[in-house]
Design an enzyme around this catalytic site. Structure first.
Site, PDB file in Angstrom:
ATOM      1  N   HIS A  15       0.969  -1.291  -0.223  1.00  0.00           N
ATOM      2  CA  HIS A  15       0.465   0.509  -0.297  1.00  0.00           C
ATOM      3  C   HIS A  15       0.934   1.593   0.575  1.00  0.00           C
ATOM      4  CE1 HIS A  15      -3.535  -3.154   0.635  1.00  0.00           C
ATOM      5  NE2 HIS A  15      -3.905  -1.734   0.698  1.00  0.00           N
ATOM      6  N   LYS A  50      -0.959   5.090   4.344  1.00  0.00           N
ATOM      7  CA  LYS A  50      -1.490   3.977   5.794  1.00  0.00           C
ATOM      8  C   LYS A  50      -1.202   3.997   6.780  1.00  0.00           C
ATOM      9  CE  LYS A  50      -4.228  -0.821   4.476  1.00  0.00           C
ATOM     10  NZ  LYS A  50      -5.375   0.609   4.660  1.00  0.00           N
TER      11      LYS A  50
END
Ligand SMILES: NC(=O)c1ccc[n+]([C@@H]2O[C@H](COP(=O)([O-])OP(=O)(O)OC[C@H]3O[C@@H](n4cnc5c(N)ncnc54)[C@H](O)[C@@H]3O)[C@@H](O)[C@H]2O)c1
Length: 226
Positions: free
Chosen positions: A135, A139
């Site tokens: 990601h 995040k």
């Protein structure tokens, strides 16, 4: 003509929240009732009265409280926020007064739902598995909600997900996951890549339209409204 479903977006100033506001405005039969976000000086409690469904893409620290506020105000909740205790929320929603419902989906992208379903099926035949999720570096939670949910589905199917789940956080990624199954003389990789946040929007719109019709008050997974 039927009345539009009035949607309050919680976390409206965030990456996902802004995209959701655009998708709600573009969707037939949906009306953007309010953008709630402390960053916009618009607290959720002041916006709920005008809503039928709240969509929450906020933070792991605030999501559960936001859902409780919505459900207690008789507003259904669609939740994309990850990284908080779902079992606690389930019991809070199920014991709340009224009939408002809550759908939590760790991933609203249809391809990711298929990746999880294919992984569950693969685990029945190739039980040894590892998960790598990748990601963007902003995040907040690791491992991702999608990876935790995939591991749960694989375990329920009799699979053995090796610990730990591998979490990569780097600029350049959006949301990606590869599930690798290892067997004698062979491996099987099931991979999903989100390259744009628009991938989540059809699922969010579907959830907004379907949450009120769910048989249960609390459910996890987009498949509950597919
Ligand atoms: N389910 C999915 O398909 C999916 C997809 C992408 C991201 N996510 C999750 O969505 C969440 C949001 O991601 P993002 O990238 O948009 O984050 P972000 O940091 O860009 O946005 C979060 C927003 O929440 C706001 N916020 C903070 N406290 C709040 C409160 N009490 N009430 C309402 N809003 C509040 C912040 O001001 C910010 O604008 C994360 O948990 C992420 O993991 C889920």
């Amino acid at each position: 003509m039927a009345e539009p479903i009035r949607v309050v977006v919680s976390g409206a100033a965030g990456r996902m929240g802004e995209t959701v506001c655009g998708a709600v405005e573009a969707a037939d039969g949906l009306e953007l009732a309010a953008r709630a976000d402390p960053a916009l000086d618009a607290p959720l409690e002041e916006t709920l009265a005008g809503g039928d469904v709240m969509v929450d893409f906020s933070t792991p620290e605030s999501a559960a409280e936001n859902v409780k506020q919505a459900v207690n105000a008789g507003v259904h909740a669609v939740v994309g926020t990850t990284g908080f205790d779902l079992e606690q929320l389930r019991s809070d929603v199920e014991s709340a007064e009224g009939e408002a419902k809550c759908l939590v989906a760790p991933n609203f992208a249809v391809g990711a739902v298929l990746m999880m379903d294919f992984s569950r099926r693969a685990a029945e035949h190739m039980p040894e598995a590892e998960i790598i999720e990748l990601h963007h570096d902003q995040k907040k939670d690791a491992p991702s909600g999608t990876a935790k949910r995939t591991a749960e589905l694989i375990r329920d199917a009799g699979g053995n997900v090796h610990e730990p789940i591998h979490s990569v956080r780097l600029p350049g990624f959006v949301a990606h996951q590869e599930v690798i199954f290892g067997g004698e003389g062979q491996t099987l990789s099931i991979r999903h890549d989100t390259t744009d946040r628009s991938s989540f929007m059809p699922g969010v719109v579907l959830a907004v339209r379907g949450v009120a019709e769910m048989p249960e008050r609390f459910a996890v997974g987009l498949e509950n409204v597919l």
